[in-house]
Design a protein around this motif. Structure first.
Motif, mmCIF file in Angstrom:
data_model
loop_
_atom_site.group_PDB
_atom_site.id
_atom_site.type_symbol
_atom_site.label_atom_id
_atom_site.label_comp_id
_atom_site.label_asym_id
_atom_site.label_seq_id
_atom_site.Cartn_x
_atom_site.Cartn_y
_atom_site.Cartn_z
ATOM 1 N N HIS A 88 0.808 -1.222 0.000
ATOM 2 C CA HIS A 88 0.000 0.000 0.000
ATOM 3 C C HIS A 88 0.844 1.277 0.000
ATOM 4 N N TYR A 89 2.151 1.182 0.224
ATOM 5 C CA TYR A 89 3.030 2.343 0.128
ATOM 6 C C TYR A 89 3.764 2.378 -1.209
ATOM 7 N N ARG A 90 3.430 1.490 -2.103
ATOM 8 C CA ARG A 90 4.075 1.438 -3.416
ATOM 9 C C ARG A 90 3.227 2.071 -4.507
ATOM 10 N N ARG A 91 2.091 2.640 -4.140
ATOM 11 C CA ARG A 91 1.254 3.283 -5.148
ATOM 12 C C ARG A 91 0.565 4.510 -4.537
ATOM 13 N N ALA A 92 0.365 5.494 -5.387
ATOM 14 C CA ALA A 92 -0.323 6.717 -4.970
ATOM 15 C C ALA A 92 -1.826 6.488 -5.051
ATOM 16 N N PRO A 93 -2.634 7.279 -4.418
ATOM 17 C CA PRO A 93 -2.281 8.415 -3.566
ATOM 18 C C PRO A 93 -1.946 7.967 -2.147
ATOM 19 N N PHE A 94 -1.172 8.794 -1.462
ATOM 20 C CA PHE A 94 -0.801 8.520 -0.087
ATOM 21 C C PHE A 94 -1.699 9.337 0.838
ATOM 22 N N ASP A 95 -2.265 8.683 1.833
ATOM 23 C CA ASP A 95 -3.123 9.368 2.799
ATOM 24 C C ASP A 95 -2.318 10.406 3.573
ATOM 25 N N GLU A 96 -3.027 11.418 4.073
ATOM 26 C CA GLU A 96 -2.379 12.470 4.860
ATOM 27 C C GLU A 96 -1.668 11.928 6.093
ATOM 28 N N ASP A 97 -2.183 10.845 6.671
ATOM 29 C CA ASP A 97 -1.601 10.314 7.900
ATOM 30 C C ASP A 97 -0.753 9.061 7.672
ATOM 31 N N CYS A 98 -0.328 8.836 6.430
ATOM 32 C CA CYS A 98 0.490 7.650 6.152
ATOM 33 C C CYS A 98 1.887 7.826 6.751
ATOM 34 N N ALA A 99 2.559 6.721 6.986
ATOM 35 C CA ALA A 99 3.882 6.744 7.631
ATOM 36 C C ALA A 99 4.904 7.608 6.888
ATOM 37 N N PRO A 100 5.021 7.504 5.549
ATOM 38 C CA PRO A 100 6.016 8.353 4.875
ATOM 39 C C PRO A 100 5.781 9.846 5.089
ATOM 40 N N ARG A 101 4.535 10.284 5.019
ATOM 41 C CA ARG A 101 4.253 11.710 5.238
ATOM 42 C C ARG A 101 4.526 12.117 6.674
ATOM 43 N N ARG A 102 4.210 11.249 7.621
ATOM 44 C CA ARG A 102 4.444 11.568 9.030
ATOM 45 C C ARG A 102 5.933 11.711 9.302
ATOM 46 N N VAL A 103 6.739 10.838 8.723
ATOM 47 C CA VAL A 103 8.194 10.927 8.901
ATOM 48 C C VAL A 103 8.724 12.206 8.262
ATOM 49 N N LEU A 104 8.280 12.508 7.053
ATOM 50 C CA LEU A 104 8.748 13.722 6.379
ATOM 51 C C LEU A 104 8.345 14.977 7.133
ATOM 52 N N ARG A 105 7.145 14.997 7.702
ATOM 53 C CA ARG A 105 6.726 16.157 8.513
ATOM 54 C C ARG A 105 7.637 16.315 9.727
ATOM 55 N N LEU A 106 7.971 15.206 10.347
ATOM 56 C CA LEU A 106 8.824 15.263 11.534
ATOM 57 C C LEU A 106 10.191 15.850 11.200
ATOM 58 N N PHE A 107 10.757 15.440 10.067
ATOM 59 C CA PHE A 107 12.109 15.871 9.701
ATOM 60 C C PHE A 107 12.128 17.074 8.753
ATOM 61 N N SER A 108 11.004 17.756 8.616
ATOM 62 C CA SER A 108 10.927 18.844 7.643
ATOM 63 C C SER A 108 11.663 20.108 8.083
ATOM 64 N N GLY A 109 11.880 20.292 9.355
ATOM 65 C CA GLY A 109 12.599 21.477 9.820
ATOM 66 C C GLY A 109 14.065 21.418 9.424
ATOM 67 N N LYS A 110 14.613 22.551 9.056
ATOM 68 C CA LYS A 110 15.996 22.605 8.576
ATOM 69 C C LYS A 110 16.994 22.050 9.590
ATOM 70 N N TRP A 111 16.777 22.309 10.871
ATOM 71 C CA TRP A 111 17.761 21.955 11.890
ATOM 72 C C TRP A 111 17.370 20.741 12.723
ATOM 73 N N THR A 112 16.208 20.181 12.498
ATOM 74 C CA THR A 112 15.705 19.085 13.331
ATOM 75 C C THR A 112 16.661 17.905 13.381
ATOM 76 N N THR A 113 17.058 17.393 12.228
ATOM 77 C CA THR A 113 17.910 16.202 12.228
ATOM 78 C C THR A 113 19.288 16.507 12.794
ATOM 79 N N MET A 114 19.817 17.693 12.489
ATOM 80 C CA MET A 114 21.151 18.043 12.998
ATOM 81 C C MET A 114 21.151 18.152 14.521
ATOM 82 N N ILE A 115 20.112 18.737 15.076
ATOM 83 C CA ILE A 115 20.046 18.881 16.535
ATOM 84 C C ILE A 115 19.897 17.522 17.201
#
Length: 138
Positions: free
Chosen positions: A8-35
């Motif tokens: 279900h993660y190999r085809r679009a569309p991806f739900d707003e609350d899917c794991a890939p989007r949640r991970v990308l939202r978490l790491f979207s800040g410029k300094w988040t991963t570095m900190i």
């Protein structure tokens, strides 16, 4: 060992609350991963001054803002030590430690693919004429 994504993660569309989007939202800040990664490298905890000195280019304002966001998400804990003068220390929570692993994997990937990253940066900084147009390919 690489694990395949579920079907279900190999085809679009991806739900707003899917794991890939949640991970990308978490790491979207410029300094988040570095900190997060720097706190990990500093033994899981650090005072703000040491943390900022460990990340060139990070302003005090952005560090404070990012640390507050990470604290709200439960990835970082802020401790105020009531000594004279009082001092503050930030530490990774157990949840924050879980998120360091994928960051390190991403950084290792970046090291292994440094040539590709350099080519990408060269493409971004080069003149627009160096990128072939779609019309020319037709």
């Amino acid at each position: 060992m690489t694990t395949s994504l579920p079907a279900h993660y190999r085809r679009a569309p991806f739900d707003e609350d899917c794991a890939p989007r949640r991970v990308l939202r978490l790491f979207s800040g410029k300094w988040t991963t570095m900190i997060l990664h720097t706190l990990h490298l500093l033994g899981g905890r650090s005072r703000p001054g040491r943390l900022q000195r460990s990340i060139p280019g990070l302003s005090k304002k952005m560090m404070t803002q990012t640390l507050r966001e990470l604290e709200e998400k439960g990835l970082v804990c802020r401790e105020i030590h009531q000594i004279m003068p009082p001092n503050v220390e930030y530490s990774l929570t157990s949840l924050g430690k879980v998120f360091v692993e994928p960051i390190e994997q991403l950084y290792l990937w970046g090291i292994d693919h440094a040539d590709a990253l350099e080519a990408l940066e060269a493409n971004e900084s080069g003149p627009a004429a160096s990128v072939p147009s779609l019309e020319a390919a037709e």
